[in-house]
Design a protein around this motif. Structure first.
Motif, PDB file in Angstrom:
ATOM      1  N   HIS A   1      26.203 -12.635  40.865  1.00 19.80           N
ATOM      2  CA  HIS A   1      27.022 -12.498  39.978  1.00 19.80           C
ATOM      3  C   HIS A   1      26.413 -13.108  38.397  1.00 19.80           C
ATOM      4  N   LEU A   2      25.156 -13.554  38.231  1.00 16.96           N
ATOM      5  CA  LEU A   2      25.001 -13.834  36.856  1.00 16.96           C
ATOM      6  C   LEU A   2      23.927 -12.774  36.797  1.00 16.96           C
ATOM      7  N   VAL A   3      23.215 -11.971  37.437  1.00 15.21           N
ATOM      8  CA  VAL A   3      22.899 -11.025  37.398  1.00 15.21           C
ATOM      9  C   VAL A   3      23.924  -9.458  37.101  1.00 15.21           C
ATOM     10  N   GLN A   4      24.912  -9.290  37.594  1.00 22.07           N
ATOM     11  CA  GLN A   4      25.294  -8.152  37.521  1.00 22.07           C
ATOM     12  C   GLN A   4      26.601  -8.526  35.790  1.00 22.07           C
ATOM     13  N   SER A   5      26.549 -10.106  36.318  1.00 22.74           N
ATOM     14  CA  SER A   5      27.117 -10.385  34.063  1.00 22.74           C
ATOM     15  C   SER A   5      26.136 -10.131  33.133  1.00 22.74           C
ATOM     16  N   GLU A   6      25.262 -10.108  33.521  1.00 26.03           N
ATOM     17  CA  GLU A   6      24.398  -9.927  32.537  1.00 26.03           C
ATOM     18  C   GLU A   6      24.148  -8.545  32.230  1.00 26.03           C
ATOM     19  N   ASN A   7      23.975  -6.993  33.027  1.00 24.78           N
ATOM     20  CA  ASN A   7      23.856  -6.520  33.243  1.00 24.78           C
ATOM     21  C   ASN A   7      25.026  -5.291  32.082  1.00 24.78           C
ATOM     22  N   GLN A   8      26.423  -6.159  32.522  1.00 27.50           N
ATOM     23  CA  GLN A   8      27.250  -5.875  32.499  1.00 27.50           C
ATOM     24  C   GLN A   8      27.024  -5.739  30.539  1.00 27.50           C
ATOM     25  N   HIS A   9      26.861  -7.098  30.728  1.00 28.21           N
ATOM     26  CA  HIS A   9      26.851  -7.498  29.240  1.00 28.21           C
ATOM     27  C   HIS A   9      26.113  -6.912  28.252  1.00 28.21           C
ATOM     28  N   GLN A  10      24.489  -6.193  28.869  1.00 30.59           N
ATOM     29  CA  GLN A  10      23.433  -5.567  28.577  1.00 30.59           C
ATOM     30  C   GLN A  10      24.063  -3.808  28.073  1.00 30.59           C
ATOM     31  N   ALA A  11      24.757  -3.848  29.116  1.00 34.59           N
ATOM     32  CA  ALA A  11      25.332  -2.301  28.976  1.00 34.59           C
ATOM     33  C   ALA A  11      26.698  -2.489  27.546  1.00 34.59           C
ATOM     34  N   ALA A  12      27.326  -2.867  27.060  1.00 32.94           N
ATOM     35  CA  ALA A  12      28.493  -2.656  26.311  1.00 32.94           C
ATOM     36  C   ALA A  12      27.568  -3.095  25.177  1.00 32.94           C
ATOM     37  N   ASP A  13      26.885  -4.105  25.340  1.00 29.06           N
ATOM     38  CA  ASP A  13      25.167  -4.050  24.171  1.00 29.06           C
ATOM     39  C   ASP A  13      24.940  -3.072  23.631  1.00 29.06           C
ATOM     40  N   GLN A  14      24.456  -1.522  24.570  1.00 23.05           N
ATOM     41  CA  GLN A  14      24.059  -0.614  23.853  1.00 23.05           C
ATOM     42  C   GLN A  14      25.330   0.548  23.439  1.00 23.05           C
ATOM     43  N   VAL A  15      26.486   0.517  24.294  1.00 28.43           N
ATOM     44  CA  VAL A  15      27.151   1.194  24.059  1.00 28.43           C
ATOM     45  C   VAL A  15      27.699   0.826  22.034  1.00 28.43           C
ATOM     46  N   SER A  16      27.519  -0.308  22.488  1.00 30.18           N
ATOM     47  CA  SER A  16      27.695  -0.733  20.655  1.00 30.18           C
ATOM     48  C   SER A  16      27.247  -0.282  19.915  1.00 30.18           C
ATOM     49  N   ILE A  17      25.696  -0.205  20.202  1.00 27.96           N
ATOM     50  CA  ILE A  17      24.597   0.271  19.352  1.00 27.96           C
ATOM     51  C   ILE A  17      24.639   1.489  19.498  1.00 27.96           C
ATOM     52  N   SER A  18      24.992   2.451  20.410  1.00 27.84           N
ATOM     53  CA  SER A  18      24.845   3.898  20.620  1.00 27.84           C
ATOM     54  C   SER A  18      26.104   4.590  19.520  1.00 27.84           C
ATOM     55  N   ASN A  19      27.065   3.972  19.601  1.00 25.79           N
ATOM     56  CA  ASN A  19      28.674   3.735  18.412  1.00 25.79           C
ATOM     57  C   ASN A  19      28.019   3.979  16.847  1.00 25.79           C
TER      58      ASN A  19
END
Length: 64
Positions: free
Chosen positions: A10-28
């Protein structure tokens, strides 16, 4: 962690989701900055300016 009902997965999945969201924000953000950098601001301001509009309609301004 187990007391809170959290597992490593759960912790790994949560961290991966946070990193993916950060990547989308930076890309935008980068895309937006590129768009702003490519914009012709002179044309934009002149198109929105009331003064420019008034001068275009003023026959005396055309003769100058």
């Amino acid at each position: 962690m187990s007391e809170d009902g959290l597992t490593i997965e759960h912790l790994v999945q949560s961290e991966n989701q946070h990193q993916a969201a950060d990547q989308v924000s930076i890309s935008n953000s980068i895309s937006s900055l590129r768009y702003l950098g490519a914009a012709d601001w002179r044309d934009f301001v002149e198109a929105k300016s009331g003064v420019e509009r008034t001068l275009r309609e003023d026959p005396a301004a055309r003769m100058a």
